[in-house]
Enzyme design. Structure first.
Site, PDB file in Angstrom:
ATOM      1  N   PRO A  12       0.853  -1.191   0.000  1.00  0.00           N
ATOM      2  CA  PRO A  12       0.000   0.000   0.000  1.00  0.00           C
ATOM      3  C   PRO A  12       0.887   1.238   0.000  1.00  0.00           C
ATOM      4  O   PRO A  12       1.810   1.328   0.817  1.00  0.00           O
ATOM      5  CB  PRO A  12      -0.771  -0.119   1.321  1.00  0.00           C
ATOM      6  CG  PRO A  12       0.089  -0.978   2.202  1.00  0.00           C
ATOM      7  CD  PRO A  12       0.842  -1.900   1.292  1.00  0.00           C
ATOM      8  N   MET A  13       0.660   2.162  -0.908  1.00  0.00           N
ATOM      9  CA  MET A  13       1.430   3.414  -0.913  1.00  0.00           C
ATOM     10  C   MET A  13       0.477   4.555  -1.219  1.00  0.00           C
ATOM     11  O   MET A  13      -0.034   4.673  -2.344  1.00  0.00           O
ATOM     12  CB  MET A  13       2.551   3.365  -1.959  1.00  0.00           C
ATOM     13  CG  MET A  13       3.703   2.470  -1.572  1.00  0.00           C
ATOM     14  SD  MET A  13       5.074   2.578  -2.741  1.00  0.00           S
ATOM     15  CE  MET A  13       4.437   1.703  -4.151  1.00  0.00           C
ATOM     16  N   ALA A  14       0.238   5.398  -0.194  1.00  0.00           N
ATOM     17  CA  ALA A  14      -0.670   6.526  -0.362  1.00  0.00           C
ATOM     18  C   ALA A  14      -0.162   7.431  -1.475  1.00  0.00           C
ATOM     19  O   ALA A  14       1.027   7.761  -1.518  1.00  0.00           O
ATOM     20  CB  ALA A  14      -0.770   7.288   0.953  1.00  0.00           C
ATOM     21  N   GLN A  55      -6.817  -1.139   3.002  1.00  0.00           N
ATOM     22  CA  GLN A  55      -6.092  -0.838   4.238  1.00  0.00           C
ATOM     23  C   GLN A  55      -6.759   0.320   4.980  1.00  0.00           C
ATOM     24  O   GLN A  55      -7.086   1.340   4.380  1.00  0.00           O
ATOM     25  CB  GLN A  55      -4.640  -0.453   3.947  1.00  0.00           C
ATOM     26  CG  GLN A  55      -3.863  -0.352   5.253  1.00  0.00           C
ATOM     27  CD  GLN A  55      -2.450   0.162   5.085  1.00  0.00           C
ATOM     28  OE1 GLN A  55      -2.259   1.305   4.695  1.00  0.00           O
ATOM     29  NE2 GLN A  55      -1.483  -0.668   5.388  1.00  0.00           N
ATOM     30  N   CYS A  97       2.987   2.583   8.737  1.00  0.00           N
ATOM     31  CA  CYS A  97       3.295   3.791   7.980  1.00  0.00           C
ATOM     32  C   CYS A  97       3.898   4.865   8.883  1.00  0.00           C
ATOM     33  O   CYS A  97       3.322   5.187   9.922  1.00  0.00           O
ATOM     34  CB  CYS A  97       2.026   4.313   7.319  1.00  0.00           C
ATOM     35  SG  CYS A  97       2.384   5.652   6.201  1.00  0.00           S
ATOM     36  N   LYS A 109      -0.203  -4.851   9.022  1.00  0.00           N
ATOM     37  CA  LYS A 109       1.115  -4.465   8.494  1.00  0.00           C
ATOM     38  C   LYS A 109       1.844  -3.657   9.559  1.00  0.00           C
ATOM     39  O   LYS A 109       1.304  -2.665  10.056  1.00  0.00           O
ATOM     40  CB  LYS A 109       0.942  -3.648   7.210  1.00  0.00           C
ATOM     41  CG  LYS A 109       2.255  -3.202   6.578  1.00  0.00           C
ATOM     42  CD  LYS A 109       2.015  -2.739   5.147  1.00  0.00           C
ATOM     43  CE  LYS A 109       3.262  -2.240   4.461  1.00  0.00           C
ATOM     44  NZ  LYS A 109       3.661  -0.894   4.881  1.00  0.00           N
ATOM     45  N   ASN A 114       8.768  -7.295   3.756  1.00  0.00           N
ATOM     46  CA  ASN A 114       8.747  -6.061   2.967  1.00  0.00           C
ATOM     47  C   ASN A 114       9.948  -5.180   3.324  1.00  0.00           C
ATOM     48  O   ASN A 114      10.366  -5.127   4.461  1.00  0.00           O
ATOM     49  CB  ASN A 114       7.420  -5.320   3.269  1.00  0.00           C
ATOM     50  CG  ASN A 114       7.387  -3.896   2.744  1.00  0.00           C
ATOM     51  OD1 ASN A 114       7.200  -2.940   3.503  1.00  0.00           O
ATOM     52  ND2 ASN A 114       7.572  -3.728   1.453  1.00  0.00           N
ATOM     53  N   ASP A 155      12.864  -2.775   0.625  1.00  0.00           N
ATOM     54  CA  ASP A 155      14.031  -2.755  -0.270  1.00  0.00           C
ATOM     55  C   ASP A 155      14.119  -3.937  -1.221  1.00  0.00           C
ATOM     56  O   ASP A 155      15.224  -4.315  -1.623  1.00  0.00           O
ATOM     57  CB  ASP A 155      15.335  -2.684   0.541  1.00  0.00           C
ATOM     58  CG  ASP A 155      15.565  -1.286   1.103  1.00  0.00           C
ATOM     59  OD1 ASP A 155      14.720  -0.402   0.841  1.00  0.00           O
ATOM     60  OD2 ASP A 155      16.565  -1.090   1.806  1.00  0.00           O
ATOM     61  N   ARG A 196       8.277   0.734  -3.432  1.00  0.00           N
ATOM     62  CA  ARG A 196       8.828   1.765  -4.328  1.00  0.00           C
ATOM     63  C   ARG A 196       9.387   1.214  -5.633  1.00  0.00           C
ATOM     64  O   ARG A 196       9.300   1.883  -6.665  1.00  0.00           O
ATOM     65  CB  ARG A 196       9.904   2.564  -3.572  1.00  0.00           C
ATOM     66  CG  ARG A 196       9.308   3.453  -2.473  1.00  0.00           C
ATOM     67  CD  ARG A 196      10.346   3.864  -1.470  1.00  0.00           C
ATOM     68  NE  ARG A 196      10.899   2.704  -0.775  1.00  0.00           N
ATOM     69  CZ  ARG A 196      11.972   2.716  -0.022  1.00  0.00           C
ATOM     70  NH1 ARG A 196      12.634   3.830   0.137  1.00  0.00           N
ATOM     71  NH2 ARG A 196      12.404   1.610   0.581  1.00  0.00           N
TER      72      ARG A 196
HETATM   73  C1  LIG Z   1       4.847   7.144  -1.083  1.00  0.00           C
HETATM   74  C2  LIG Z   1       4.638   6.070  -0.053  1.00  0.00           C
HETATM   75  C3  LIG Z   1       3.393   5.915   0.530  1.00  0.00           C
HETATM   76  C4  LIG Z   1       3.179   4.909   1.480  1.00  0.00           C
HETATM   77  N1  LIG Z   1       1.930   4.740   2.004  1.00  0.00           N
HETATM   78  C5  LIG Z   1       1.678   3.697   2.843  1.00  0.00           C
HETATM   79  C6  LIG Z   1       0.352   3.394   3.270  1.00  0.00           C
HETATM   80  O1  LIG Z   1      -0.630   4.042   2.869  1.00  0.00           O
HETATM   81  N2  LIG Z   1       0.198   2.360   4.126  1.00  0.00           N
HETATM   82  C7  LIG Z   1       1.262   1.590   4.571  1.00  0.00           C
HETATM   83  O2  LIG Z   1       1.070   0.661   5.357  1.00  0.00           O
HETATM   84  N3  LIG Z   1       2.522   1.848   4.156  1.00  0.00           N
HETATM   85  C8  LIG Z   1       2.736   2.848   3.299  1.00  0.00           C
HETATM   86  N4  LIG Z   1       4.007   3.044   2.800  1.00  0.00           N
HETATM   87  C9  LIG Z   1       5.079   2.084   3.147  1.00  0.00           C
HETATM   88  C10 LIG Z   1       5.149   0.947   2.082  1.00  0.00           C
HETATM   89  O3  LIG Z   1       3.971   0.172   2.084  1.00  0.00           O
HETATM   90  C11 LIG Z   1       6.346   0.011   2.336  1.00  0.00           C
HETATM   91  O4  LIG Z   1       6.200  -0.575   3.590  1.00  0.00           O
HETATM   92  C12 LIG Z   1       7.692   0.740   2.274  1.00  0.00           C
HETATM   93  O5  LIG Z   1       7.769   1.603   1.147  1.00  0.00           O
HETATM   94  C13 LIG Z   1       8.864  -0.246   2.217  1.00  0.00           C
HETATM   95  O6  LIG Z   1       8.785  -1.060   1.063  1.00  0.00           O
HETATM   96  P1  LIG Z   1       9.735  -0.788  -0.240  1.00  0.00           P
HETATM   97  O7  LIG Z   1      11.139  -0.713   0.229  1.00  0.00           O
HETATM   98  O8  LIG Z   1       9.453  -1.951  -1.144  1.00  0.00           O
HETATM   99  O9  LIG Z   1       9.288   0.530  -0.816  1.00  0.00           O
HETATM  100  C14 LIG Z   1       4.249   4.057   1.872  1.00  0.00           C
HETATM  101  C15 LIG Z   1       5.508   4.238   1.282  1.00  0.00           C
HETATM  102  C16 LIG Z   1       5.711   5.205   0.318  1.00  0.00           C
HETATM  103  C17 LIG Z   1       7.068   5.336  -0.314  1.00  0.00           C
END
Ligand SMILES: Cc1cc2nc3c(=O)[nH]c(=O)nc-3n(C[C@H](O)[C@H](O)[C@H](O)COP(=O)(O)O)c2cc1C
Length: 328
Positions: free
Chosen positions: A16-18, A70, A100, A139, A200, A202, A225
């Site tokens: 999930p990424m807002a 979520q 988050c 999460k 989760n 990197d 990301r």
């Molecule tokens: C722009 C952005 C928005 C995010 N929004 C949420 C969210 O709404 N809910 C959540 O649980 N995590 C959120 N995260 C965290 C990601 O779900 C994830 O845990 C984190 O980016 C690490 O994973 P990655 O290294 O694959 O990016 C967000 C991360 C980013 C970069």
């Protein structure tokens, strides 16, 4: 992979990424191989559900099932109510955000800030699980900071409360996105609880994905990301898992086709004004991921959906010609 009584196509998750994983992007990642794509967080405060941002986040019409929503908040009853309303609106899985670090969420004592208060965590988990008859997942991060890592305790609470899957971003809240991901902690948690665990943090390539799966023995992996501008990553991870050989990258022609279809979906989903602006972000990510620099300045300036599509179409048709010339 199973979440409660739901069987997923595979164990590869879009995080999930807002502001990123809206319905068009979730559908695209599912189309390109993700087994599940969790929605952007939706506030549990229903008084804010009338805003355009939240209305778009609550829209799941035409979304590929199972649809995982979520929710974020700090009040057990509000979260339970939000879970119920989302289940009534068609969600098949509810995910609770305790991972988050965003200031807006933590300022309100939600997201990863909740990890500081284990009693409240327990109340939230019990309330949400009791509120719905669909699977509830959680999460988390590994703790608030390095001195108070309590992910193992939270994981046990989750298991006892009837949570059906736990996703762990292997960093504390204080670490933000810096430092190595603590995959040792993730591995240890996986070995001590019986519900599925998803790792989760990197995971940027198919090789990272396989390494994490092998080293931690988790049930699934979640990518955030690295999927921005690169929804093919799921297909590539799947290929590497199935064949043990490095996957092919998409051709520039396919990048252009997917990008244009994605832009059209964004324009339709948000309407022209917001759609063009949201599409700019994604275009930037696609270009970064695929080493494209040439037309970015031009595309950032255009205001209409048609012009935006034209600039991108024009660039890719020329690239196609160049590639054909090279091949001749
Ligand atoms: C722009 C952005 C928005 C995010 N929004 C949420 C969210 O709404 N809910 C959540 O649980 N995590 C959120 N995260 C965290 C990601 O779900 C994830 O845990 C984190 O980016 C690490 O994973 P990655 O290294 O694959 O990016 C967000 C991360 C980013 C970069």
């Amino acid at each position: 992979m199973q979440i409660g009584d739901i069987t997923l196509e595979n164990n590869l998750f879009l995080a999930p990424m807002a502001g990123v994983t809206d319905k068009p992007f979730r559908n695209l990642c599912r189309q390109l191989g993700a087994g599940l794509a969790v929605s952007e967080m939706v506030t549990a405060n229903t008084a804010l559900w009338h805003t355009s941002k939240t209305r778009h986040r609550l829209d799941h019409e035409g979304e590929k099932v199972p649809c995982a929503v979520q929710i974020a908040g700090a009040d057990p009853e509000m979260l339970a109510n939000a879970a119920r309303l989302n289940a009534d609106a068609g969600a098949q899985i509810i995910d609770i955000n305790m991972g988050c670090p965003a200031k807006k969420v933590c300022g309100l004592m939600a997201g990863s800030a909740l990890l500081k208060d284990e009693l409240l965590v327990k109340k939230i988990l019990d309330a949400v699980v009791a509120a719905v008859d669909i699977p509830v997942t959680l999460k988390i991060r590994t703790g608030w900071d390095k001195q108070s890592r309590n992910a193992m305790k939270i994981a046990k609470l989750a298991e006892d409360s009837g949570i059906k899957m736990l996703t762990i971003h292997g960093r504390t809240r204080a670490c933000g996105y810096k430092g190595n991901v603590e995959y040792e902690t993730v591995k240890e948690i996986k070995s001590r609880i019986s519900i599925p665990v998803v790792a989760n943090g990197d995971i940027k390539t198919p090789f990272d994905a396989v390494k994490v799966l092998e080293e931690t023995a988790v049930d699934g992996i979640m990518v955030g990301r690295a999927a921005q501008g690169n929804p093919w990553l799921f297909r590539e991870i799947k290929y590497y898992l199935d064949h043990g050989e490095p996957p092919a990258r998409p051709t520039l022609q396919e990048v252009g086709q997917i990008m244009l279809a994605h832009m059209r979906n964004l324009h339709t989903f948000y309407g022209e004004y917001t759609g063009v602006r949201v599409a700019r972000k994604h275009i930037g990510w696609y270009c970064k991921q695929h080493g494209i620099k040439l037309f970015l300045q031009k595309v950032y300036k255009v205001e209409s959906a048609d012009e935006q599509l034209l600039v991108v179409e024009d660039f890719f048709s020329k690239q196609h010609e160049i590639e054909e010339e090279k091949a001749a």
